[in-house]
Design a protein around this motif. Structure first.
Motif, PDB file in Angstrom:
ATOM      1  N   GLY A 157       0.840  -1.203   0.000  1.00 25.94           N
ATOM      2  CA  GLY A 157       0.000   0.000   0.000  1.00 25.94           C
ATOM      3  C   GLY A 157       0.870   1.246   0.000  1.00 25.94           C
ATOM      4  N   ASN A 158       0.695   2.066  -1.017  1.00 27.82           N
ATOM      5  CA  ASN A 158       1.392   3.347  -1.108  1.00 27.82           C
ATOM      6  C   ASN A 158       0.393   4.418  -0.681  1.00 27.82           C
ATOM      7  OD1 ASN A 158       2.601   5.721  -1.891  1.00 27.82           O
ATOM      8  ND2 ASN A 158       2.604   5.267  -4.089  1.00 27.82           N
ATOM      9  N   TRP A 159       0.582   4.921   0.510  1.00 31.76           N
ATOM     10  CA  TRP A 159      -0.399   5.871   1.069  1.00 31.76           C
ATOM     11  C   TRP A 159      -0.235   7.281   0.514  1.00 31.76           C
ATOM     12  CZ3 TRP A 159      -0.487   4.424   7.051  1.00 31.76           C
ATOM     13  CH2 TRP A 159      -0.968   3.116   7.185  1.00 31.76           C
ATOM     14  N   LYS A 160       0.793   7.503  -0.267  1.00 33.46           N
ATOM     15  CA  LYS A 160       1.055   8.821  -0.867  1.00 33.46           C
ATOM     16  C   LYS A 160       0.970   9.929   0.186  1.00 33.46           C
ATOM     17  CE  LYS A 160      -0.235   6.982  -5.294  1.00 33.46           C
ATOM     18  NZ  LYS A 160      -0.741   7.180  -6.625  1.00 33.46           N
ATOM     19  N   MET A 161       0.469  11.106  -0.176  1.00 33.14           N
ATOM     20  CA  MET A 161       0.468  12.219   0.788  1.00 33.14           C
ATOM     21  C   MET A 161      -0.889  12.319   1.477  1.00 33.14           C
ATOM     22  SD  MET A 161       1.853  16.089   0.119  1.00 33.14           S
ATOM     23  CE  MET A 161       0.337  16.705  -0.593  1.00 33.14           C
ATOM     24  N   GLY A 221      11.482   6.008  -7.839  1.00 32.91           N
ATOM     25  CA  GLY A 221      11.099   6.180  -9.239  1.00 32.91           C
ATOM     26  C   GLY A 221       9.598   6.123  -9.478  1.00 32.91           C
ATOM     27  N   HIS A 222       8.812   6.382  -8.430  1.00 36.49           N
ATOM     28  CA  HIS A 222       7.360   6.397  -8.649  1.00 36.49           C
ATOM     29  C   HIS A 222       7.020   7.428  -9.725  1.00 36.49           C
ATOM     30  CE1 HIS A 222       3.108   7.095  -8.013  1.00 36.49           C
ATOM     31  NE2 HIS A 222       3.090   5.873  -7.524  1.00 36.49           N
ATOM     32  N   SER A 223       5.987   7.172 -10.477  1.00 31.18           N
ATOM     33  CA  SER A 223       5.685   8.069 -11.598  1.00 31.18           C
ATOM     34  C   SER A 223       5.427   9.494 -11.135  1.00 31.18           C
ATOM     35  CB  SER A 223       4.494   7.556 -12.400  1.00 31.18           C
ATOM     36  OG  SER A 223       3.311   7.821 -11.710  1.00 31.18           O
ATOM     37  N   TYR A 235       5.548  -2.397 -12.098  1.00 27.97           N
ATOM     38  CA  TYR A 235       5.122  -1.839 -13.385  1.00 27.97           C
ATOM     39  C   TYR A 235       3.829  -1.070 -13.157  1.00 27.97           C
ATOM     40  CZ  TYR A 235       2.898  -1.362 -17.900  1.00 27.97           C
ATOM     41  OH  TYR A 235       2.249  -0.839 -18.982  1.00 27.97           O
ATOM     42  N   GLU A 236       3.908   0.243 -13.357  1.00 28.63           N
ATOM     43  CA  GLU A 236       2.752   1.100 -13.142  1.00 28.63           C
ATOM     44  C   GLU A 236       2.553   1.997 -14.358  1.00 28.63           C
ATOM     45  OE1 GLU A 236       1.927   1.642  -8.677  1.00 28.63           O
ATOM     46  OE2 GLU A 236       3.528   3.019  -9.157  1.00 28.63           O
ATOM     47  N   PRO A 237       1.714   1.565 -15.292  1.00 31.44           N
ATOM     48  CA  PRO A 237       1.438   2.445 -16.440  1.00 31.44           C
ATOM     49  C   PRO A 237       0.849   3.761 -15.922  1.00 31.44           C
ATOM     50  CG  PRO A 237      -0.075   0.542 -16.399  1.00 31.44           C
ATOM     51  CD  PRO A 237       0.926   0.331 -15.314  1.00 31.44           C
ATOM     52  N   TRP A 289      -0.879   6.107 -17.093  1.00 27.82           N
ATOM     53  CA  TRP A 289      -2.267   6.419 -17.438  1.00 27.82           C
ATOM     54  C   TRP A 289      -3.254   5.627 -16.581  1.00 27.82           C
ATOM     55  CZ3 TRP A 289      -4.330   1.825 -19.050  1.00 27.82           C
ATOM     56  CH2 TRP A 289      -3.410   0.872 -19.506  1.00 27.82           C
ATOM     57  N   ALA A 290      -2.770   4.651 -15.840  1.00 22.12           N
ATOM     58  CA  ALA A 290      -3.667   3.836 -15.003  1.00 22.12           C
ATOM     59  C   ALA A 290      -3.624   4.254 -13.540  1.00 22.12           C
ATOM     60  CB  ALA A 290      -3.292   2.356 -15.124  1.00 22.12           C
ATOM     61  N   ILE A 291      -2.705   5.154 -13.198  1.00 16.16           N
ATOM     62  CA  ILE A 291      -2.533   5.507 -11.784  1.00 16.16           C
ATOM     63  C   ILE A 291      -3.552   6.555 -11.368  1.00 16.16           C
ATOM     64  CG2 ILE A 291      -0.975   6.540 -10.091  1.00 16.16           C
ATOM     65  CD1 ILE A 291       1.345   5.305 -11.591  1.00 16.16           C
ATOM     66  N   GLY A 292      -4.389   6.172 -10.417  1.00 13.64           N
ATOM     67  CA  GLY A 292      -5.367   7.097  -9.849  1.00 13.64           C
ATOM     68  C   GLY A 292      -6.466   7.499 -10.812  1.00 13.64           C
ATOM     69  N   THR A 293      -6.575   6.799 -11.926  1.00 12.91           N
ATOM     70  CA  THR A 293      -7.534   7.202 -12.953  1.00 12.91           C
ATOM     71  C   THR A 293      -8.745   6.284 -13.012  1.00 12.91           C
ATOM     72  OG1 THR A 293      -6.375   5.811 -14.559  1.00 12.91           O
ATOM     73  CG2 THR A 293      -5.733   8.134 -14.467  1.00 12.91           C
ATOM     74  N   GLY A 318       0.871  -1.954 -10.631  1.00 13.43           N
ATOM     75  CA  GLY A 318       0.200  -0.856  -9.948  1.00 13.43           C
ATOM     76  C   GLY A 318      -0.554   0.000 -10.942  1.00 13.43           C
ATOM     77  N   GLY A 319      -1.658   0.585 -10.489  1.00 13.69           N
ATOM     78  CA  GLY A 319      -2.483   1.430 -11.356  1.00 13.69           C
ATOM     79  C   GLY A 319      -3.930   1.003 -11.232  1.00 13.69           C
ATOM     80  N   SER A 320      -4.651   1.685 -10.304  1.00 14.24           N
ATOM     81  CA  SER A 320      -6.080   1.409 -10.100  1.00 14.24           C
ATOM     82  C   SER A 320      -6.382  -0.050  -9.783  1.00 14.24           C
ATOM     83  CB  SER A 320      -6.898   1.904 -11.291  1.00 14.24           C
ATOM     84  OG  SER A 320      -6.734   3.312 -11.452  1.00 14.24           O
ATOM     85  N   VAL A 321      -5.527  -0.662  -8.969  1.00 16.84           N
ATOM     86  CA  VAL A 321      -5.866  -2.003  -8.469  1.00 16.84           C
ATOM     87  C   VAL A 321      -6.983  -1.837  -7.440  1.00 16.84           C
ATOM     88  CG1 VAL A 321      -5.042  -4.047  -7.234  1.00 16.84           C
ATOM     89  CG2 VAL A 321      -3.534  -2.876  -8.857  1.00 16.84           C
ATOM     90  N   LYS A 322      -8.029  -2.642  -7.601  1.00 16.85           N
ATOM     91  CA  LYS A 322      -9.213  -2.551  -6.739  1.00 16.85           C
ATOM     92  C   LYS A 322      -9.610  -3.978  -6.335  1.00 16.85           C
ATOM     93  CE  LYS A 322      -9.959   1.926  -7.722  1.00 16.85           C
ATOM     94  NZ  LYS A 322      -8.769   2.633  -7.393  1.00 16.85           N
ATOM     95  N   ALA A 340       0.957  -6.417  -6.007  1.00 14.50           N
ATOM     96  CA  ALA A 340       0.370  -5.144  -6.399  1.00 14.50           C
ATOM     97  C   ALA A 340       0.953  -4.016  -5.566  1.00 14.50           C
ATOM     98  CB  ALA A 340      -1.142  -5.192  -6.215  1.00 14.50           C
ATOM     99  N   LEU A 341       1.083  -2.862  -6.215  1.00 17.35           N
ATOM    100  CA  LEU A 341       1.400  -1.625  -5.508  1.00 17.35           C
ATOM    101  C   LEU A 341       0.132  -0.783  -5.625  1.00 17.35           C
ATOM    102  CD1 LEU A 341       3.376   0.168  -3.996  1.00 17.35           C
ATOM    103  CD2 LEU A 341       4.373   0.863  -6.159  1.00 17.35           C
ATOM    104  N   VAL A 342      -0.514  -0.587  -4.494  1.00 21.62           N
ATOM    105  CA  VAL A 342      -1.869  -0.043  -4.478  1.00 21.62           C
ATOM    106  C   VAL A 342      -1.859   1.351  -3.873  1.00 21.62           C
ATOM    107  CG1 VAL A 342      -4.235  -0.480  -3.728  1.00 21.62           C
ATOM    108  CG2 VAL A 342      -2.664  -2.410  -4.053  1.00 21.62           C
ATOM    109  N   GLY A 343      -2.441   2.310  -4.576  1.00 26.70           N
ATOM    110  CA  GLY A 343      -2.525   3.673  -4.056  1.00 26.70           C
ATOM    111  C   GLY A 343      -3.872   3.896  -3.384  1.00 26.70           C
ATOM    112  N   GLY A 344      -4.798   4.476  -4.129  1.00 22.07           N
ATOM    113  CA  GLY A 344      -6.096   4.877  -3.582  1.00 22.07           C
ATOM    114  C   GLY A 344      -6.782   3.806  -2.738  1.00 22.07           C
ATOM    115  N   ALA A 345      -6.794   2.585  -3.231  1.00 23.53           N
ATOM    116  CA  ALA A 345      -7.514   1.521  -2.525  1.00 23.53           C
ATOM    117  C   ALA A 345      -6.768   1.015  -1.288  1.00 23.53           C
ATOM    118  CB  ALA A 345      -7.798   0.361  -3.479  1.00 23.53           C
TER     119      ALA A 345
END
Ligand code: PGA
Length: 250
Positions: A9-13, A94-96, A166-168, A170-174, A211-215, A231-236
């Motif tokens: 889980g990448n909790w970001k900011m 190297g996160h996008s 691998y985090e395309p 265009w798929a991150i947070g979209t 990674g990229g909108s894994v739900k 998976a590297l998961v942001g929002g979820a």
């Protein structure tokens, strides 16, 4: 080749200290019987709080970045030595968002990768193409370049501490996820790049996360792919209700 799934889980900011402590404790309770490898990566200011909660559990502690130098005149940066003191085990590099918002290039990321490995951290090296690069047919070119340059000078003996995500972009947070087949094609390609650089055995062992909108509703299909190892998961990852079903996908 059996590889263990690695769910991060990448909790970001996001989150305050009390929110982070609550979420971390909830994850500790609910993942105690989990079968995979787990990680949470909170903001720097939350690391000490979360470190105390995940200590001696099956959840690793990750940072989202580090400085390219051990110490010195680097206003606003955080050093690997400071992260070590908080029992951080893993550093996402190297996160996008680092590459594209903060303009980190492959050379800078490579410097951080080598420094983090030198200090015994596990590194999650993120790679992935922009939408225009995908549309221009440059997915492999971009992912190969980011992998090769990101790992330049990394010894084979340190590769067991390297995870690729691998985090395309265009798929991150979209909300747009790569199809399992599209993701698998890139994962298989990246594994070939690793084989060329480090040999087949290392390539068979390396963990490549998607990674990229894994739900919760797409995790199992993605994880079913041969070359997708986690998976590297942001929002979820910010809510137990969404992260637990991903982390315990079946
Ligand atoms: P997302 O982020 O799950 O919110 O798309 C993934 C990431 O940036 O690591």
């Amino acid at each position: 080749m059996a590889r263990n799934y690695y769910m991060a889980g990448n909790w970001k900011m996001h989150m305050t200290r009390s929110e982070a402590a609550t979420l971390a404790q909830d994850l500790v309770n609910k993942l105690a019987d989990g079968k995979h490898k787990y990680l949470v990566a909170p903001s720097f200011t939350l690391l000490e709080t979360v470190s105390a909660v995940v200590e001696n559990t099956n959840i690793r502690l990750g940072a989202q970045n580090c400085a390219p130098e051990e110490q010195g005149a680097h206003t606003g940066e955080v050093s690997v030595l400071q992260l070590k003191e908080l029992d951080v085990q893993t550093i996402i590099l190297g996160h996008s968002e680092r590459r594209h918002i903060y303009k980190e290039d492959d050379a800078l990321i490579n410097k951080k990768v080598k420094l983090a490995l030198k200090h015994g951290f596990e590194v999650i090296l993120c790679i992935g193409e922009l939408l225009e690069e995908r549309e221009a047919g440059k997915v492999e070119e971009v992912c190969e370049r980011q992998t090769v340059k990101g790992l330049e000078g990394v010894d084979a003996g340190d590769l067991h501490n390297v995870v690729i995500a691998y985090e395309p972009v265009w798929a991150i947070g979209t909300g747009k996820t790569a199809t399992p087949q599209d993701a698998e094609a890139v994962h298989g390609f990246v594994r070939k790049v690793i084989a060329r650089l480090y040999g087949q055995d290392a390539a068979d062992k390396i963990i490549i996360q998607y990674g990229g909108s894994v739900k919760p509703d797409n995790a199992a299909q993605l994880m079913a792919m041969e070359n997708i190892d986690g998976a590297l998961v942001g929002g979820a990852s910010l809510k137990t209700d969404s992260f637990i079903p991903i982390a315990k996908f079946s």
